[in-house]
Design a protein around this motif. Structure first.
Motif, mmCIF file in Angstrom:
data_model
loop_
_atom_site.group_PDB
_atom_site.id
_atom_site.type_symbol
_atom_site.label_atom_id
_atom_site.label_comp_id
_atom_site.label_asym_id
_atom_site.label_seq_id
_atom_site.Cartn_x
_atom_site.Cartn_y
_atom_site.Cartn_z
ATOM 1 N N GLN A 6 26.713 55.783 -10.456
ATOM 2 C CA GLN A 6 25.709 55.744 -11.513
ATOM 3 C C GLN A 6 25.783 54.465 -12.353
ATOM 4 O O GLN A 6 24.909 54.234 -13.198
ATOM 5 C CB GLN A 6 25.875 56.965 -12.422
ATOM 6 C CG GLN A 6 25.486 58.274 -11.749
ATOM 7 C CD GLN A 6 25.876 59.499 -12.552
ATOM 8 O OE1 GLN A 6 26.464 59.396 -13.631
ATOM 9 N NE2 GLN A 6 25.562 60.672 -12.042
ATOM 10 N N ARG A 7 26.776 53.638 -12.113
ATOM 11 C CA ARG A 7 26.882 52.390 -12.861
ATOM 12 C C ARG A 7 25.725 51.470 -12.465
ATOM 13 O O ARG A 7 25.382 51.359 -11.269
ATOM 14 C CB ARG A 7 28.225 51.706 -12.608
ATOM 15 C CG ARG A 7 29.417 52.501 -13.143
ATOM 16 C CD ARG A 7 30.722 51.751 -12.946
ATOM 17 N NE ARG A 7 30.838 50.602 -13.836
ATOM 18 C CZ ARG A 7 31.322 50.636 -15.065
ATOM 19 N NH1 ARG A 7 31.734 51.784 -15.596
ATOM 20 N NH2 ARG A 7 31.407 49.532 -15.793
ATOM 21 N N PRO A 8 25.104 50.790 -13.421
ATOM 22 C CA PRO A 8 23.931 49.946 -13.130
ATOM 23 C C PRO A 8 24.176 48.880 -12.066
ATOM 24 O O PRO A 8 23.259 48.524 -11.319
ATOM 25 C CB PRO A 8 23.627 49.307 -14.492
ATOM 26 C CG PRO A 8 24.158 50.287 -15.494
ATOM 27 C CD PRO A 8 25.395 50.863 -14.866
ATOM 28 N N ALA A 9 25.409 48.373 -11.990
ATOM 29 C CA ALA A 9 25.693 47.277 -11.049
ATOM 30 C C ALA A 9 26.100 47.769 -9.666
ATOM 31 O O ALA A 9 26.366 46.952 -8.782
ATOM 32 C CB ALA A 9 26.787 46.378 -11.627
ATOM 33 N N TYR A 10 26.141 49.091 -9.460
ATOM 34 C CA TYR A 10 26.551 49.637 -8.168
ATOM 35 C C TYR A 10 25.658 49.064 -7.062
ATOM 36 O O TYR A 10 24.432 49.040 -7.189
ATOM 37 C CB TYR A 10 26.448 51.160 -8.188
ATOM 38 C CG TYR A 10 26.994 51.845 -6.963
ATOM 39 C CD1 TYR A 10 28.358 52.072 -6.824
ATOM 40 C CD2 TYR A 10 26.145 52.274 -5.945
ATOM 41 C CE1 TYR A 10 28.865 52.711 -5.695
ATOM 42 C CE2 TYR A 10 26.643 52.908 -4.820
ATOM 43 C CZ TYR A 10 28.005 53.124 -4.697
ATOM 44 O OH TYR A 10 28.497 53.749 -3.573
ATOM 45 N N PRO A 11 26.246 48.570 -5.960
ATOM 46 C CA PRO A 11 25.484 47.876 -4.912
ATOM 47 C C PRO A 11 24.403 48.751 -4.271
ATOM 48 O O PRO A 11 24.696 49.859 -3.812
ATOM 49 C CB PRO A 11 26.551 47.500 -3.878
ATOM 50 C CG PRO A 11 27.835 47.540 -4.615
ATOM 51 C CD PRO A 11 27.690 48.628 -5.641
ATOM 52 N N PRO A 12 23.181 48.287 -4.221
ATOM 53 C CA PRO A 12 22.087 49.055 -3.615
ATOM 54 C C PRO A 12 22.356 49.468 -2.164
ATOM 55 O O PRO A 12 21.998 50.572 -1.759
ATOM 56 C CB PRO A 12 20.890 48.095 -3.698
ATOM 57 C CG PRO A 12 21.209 47.217 -4.862
ATOM 58 C CD PRO A 12 22.696 47.019 -4.822
ATOM 59 N N LEU A 13 22.991 48.584 -1.389
ATOM 60 C CA LEU A 13 23.239 48.908 0.012
ATOM 61 C C LEU A 13 24.212 50.074 0.169
ATOM 62 O O LEU A 13 24.170 50.792 1.162
ATOM 63 C CB LEU A 13 23.785 47.684 0.765
ATOM 64 C CG LEU A 13 22.769 46.649 1.230
ATOM 65 C CD1 LEU A 13 23.457 45.528 1.987
ATOM 66 C CD2 LEU A 13 21.705 47.286 2.120
ATOM 67 N N TRP A 14 25.080 50.265 -0.801
ATOM 68 C CA TRP A 14 26.034 51.377 -0.709
ATOM 69 C C TRP A 14 25.377 52.706 -1.040
ATOM 70 O O TRP A 14 25.889 53.757 -0.661
ATOM 71 C CB TRP A 14 27.202 51.155 -1.661
ATOM 72 C CG TRP A 14 28.274 50.282 -1.103
ATOM 73 C CD1 TRP A 14 28.315 49.717 0.150
ATOM 74 C CD2 TRP A 14 29.466 49.855 -1.770
ATOM 75 N NE1 TRP A 14 29.454 48.958 0.287
ATOM 76 C CE2 TRP A 14 30.174 49.024 -0.871
ATOM 77 C CE3 TRP A 14 29.989 50.088 -3.046
ATOM 78 C CZ2 TRP A 14 31.390 48.447 -1.198
ATOM 79 C CZ3 TRP A 14 31.198 49.503 -3.364
ATOM 80 C CH2 TRP A 14 31.901 48.698 -2.448
ATOM 81 N N LYS A 15 24.267 52.681 -1.738
ATOM 82 C CA LYS A 15 23.613 53.930 -2.114
ATOM 83 C C LYS A 15 23.110 54.699 -0.903
ATOM 84 O O LYS A 15 22.896 55.896 -0.967
ATOM 85 C CB LYS A 15 22.462 53.648 -3.085
ATOM 86 C CG LYS A 15 22.948 53.171 -4.454
ATOM 87 C CD LYS A 15 21.791 52.926 -5.401
ATOM 88 C CE LYS A 15 22.311 52.485 -6.757
ATOM 89 N NZ LYS A 15 21.223 52.203 -7.726
ATOM 90 N N ALA A 16 22.943 53.970 0.202
ATOM 91 C CA ALA A 16 22.473 54.621 1.430
ATOM 92 C C ALA A 16 23.636 55.110 2.292
ATOM 93 O O ALA A 16 23.434 55.651 3.366
ATOM 94 C CB ALA A 16 21.618 53.642 2.233
ATOM 95 N N GLY A 17 24.869 54.908 1.831
ATOM 96 C CA GLY A 17 26.041 55.323 2.612
ATOM 97 C C GLY A 17 26.729 54.136 3.210
ATOM 98 O O GLY A 17 26.125 53.086 3.441
ATOM 99 N N PHE A 18 28.013 54.274 3.506
ATOM 100 C CA PHE A 18 28.782 53.138 4.007
ATOM 101 C C PHE A 18 28.616 52.893 5.489
ATOM 102 O O PHE A 18 28.545 53.806 6.278
ATOM 103 C CB PHE A 18 30.282 53.324 3.697
ATOM 104 C CG PHE A 18 31.117 52.166 4.193
ATOM 105 C CD1 PHE A 18 31.902 52.284 5.309
ATOM 106 C CD2 PHE A 18 31.029 50.945 3.548
ATOM 107 C CE1 PHE A 18 32.633 51.199 5.766
ATOM 108 C CE2 PHE A 18 31.756 49.865 4.013
ATOM 109 C CZ PHE A 18 32.556 50.000 5.122
ATOM 110 N N GLN A 19 28.614 51.580 5.855
ATOM 111 C CA GLN A 19 28.540 51.074 7.219
ATOM 112 C C GLN A 19 27.300 51.610 7.930
ATOM 113 O O GLN A 19 27.289 51.742 9.107
ATOM 114 C CB GLN A 19 29.800 51.438 7.989
ATOM 115 C CG GLN A 19 31.040 50.767 7.454
ATOM 116 C CD GLN A 19 31.123 49.268 7.696
ATOM 117 O OE1 GLN A 19 30.182 48.635 8.185
ATOM 118 N NE2 GLN A 19 32.223 48.664 7.338
#
Length: 216
Positions: free
Chosen positions: A203-216
């Motif tokens: 939920q942190r604003p700087a959290y990477p957008p690509l990680w929001k879809a799951g790793f790898q």
């Protein structure tokens, strides 16, 4: 000349997103040049080849005010470099207190040795189909990761709000990635309070957008 930062990374989710997150937390403007790992003709690949013969990503190119370029690879080395710059402002991803900073380093080294290396080996065998990695090594790595999660991470998060104390640090960037990777590969079941920690980090604003879809 005004200094600038360029991050070279693959087009998919990798350790480079740790650096993306760090830039965001520090509020440092940067450009990211992404490329497909199989395309040696892309601008990203060619830019990387000019500064890094090993073709290692992520790679940071920091162009200084005198137009000199400082090139750095390895995600955690880049994070520590960025967090140490005077331009970081009032954000301290490395604590100023010596003991607190040492605790962050301790947790980072535990994560890299007891989780990151093992998760990568499992990813190579399971996802990249590296037949040279025996099943016994995969099983050993899974056990090491699970032990670290339940013996170390679970305990830390019962004692404090963040991985290395009561403030967000570089250790949280690393362990959020490692825990999400662990969850994605079904290596270990995460306890409810660890899952709550991951949700807070996401939920942190700087959290990477690509990680929001799951790793790898």
């Amino acid at each position: 000349m005004v200094e600038s930062f360029q991050l070279i990374a693959f087009s998919f989710r990798t350790r480079a997103e740790r650096v993306v997150w760090c830039f965001g937390e520090l509020g440092i403007p940067f450009d990211v040049l992404r490329f497909d790992m199989n395309d040696s003709t892309s601008p990203g690949y060619m830019a990387l080849a000019k500064v890094n013969a090993r073709i290692r990503v992520p790679a940071l190119i920091h162009t200084l005010e005198n137009n000199e370029q400082f090139v750095l690879t390895e995600s955690m080395a880049i994070l520590r470099y960025l967090a140490s710059l005077p331009s970081r402002g009032k954000v301290h991803l490395i604590p100023e207190n010596a003991q607190e900073a040492a605790r962050v380093d301790e947790r980072i080294h535990i994560g890299l040795s007891q989780m990151d290396a093992h998760l990568w080996l499992m990813f190579e065998r399971r996802s990249l189909r590296r037949a040279t990695i025996p099943e016994q090594m995969d099983s050993h790595s899974a056990a090491e990761v699970s032990q670290c999660v339940h013996k170390n991470v679970s305990k830390w998060l019962k004692e404090s709000e963040f991985i290395a104390g009561n403030s967000f640090t570089l250790a949280d960037i690393l362990f959020t990635h490692l825990l999400d990777w662990t969850r994605g590969m079904a290596v270990a079941e995460l306890e409810p309070h660890v899952m709550d920690y991951l949700k807070r980090m996401e939920q942190r604003p700087a959290y990477p957008p690509l990680w929001k879809a799951g790793f790898q």
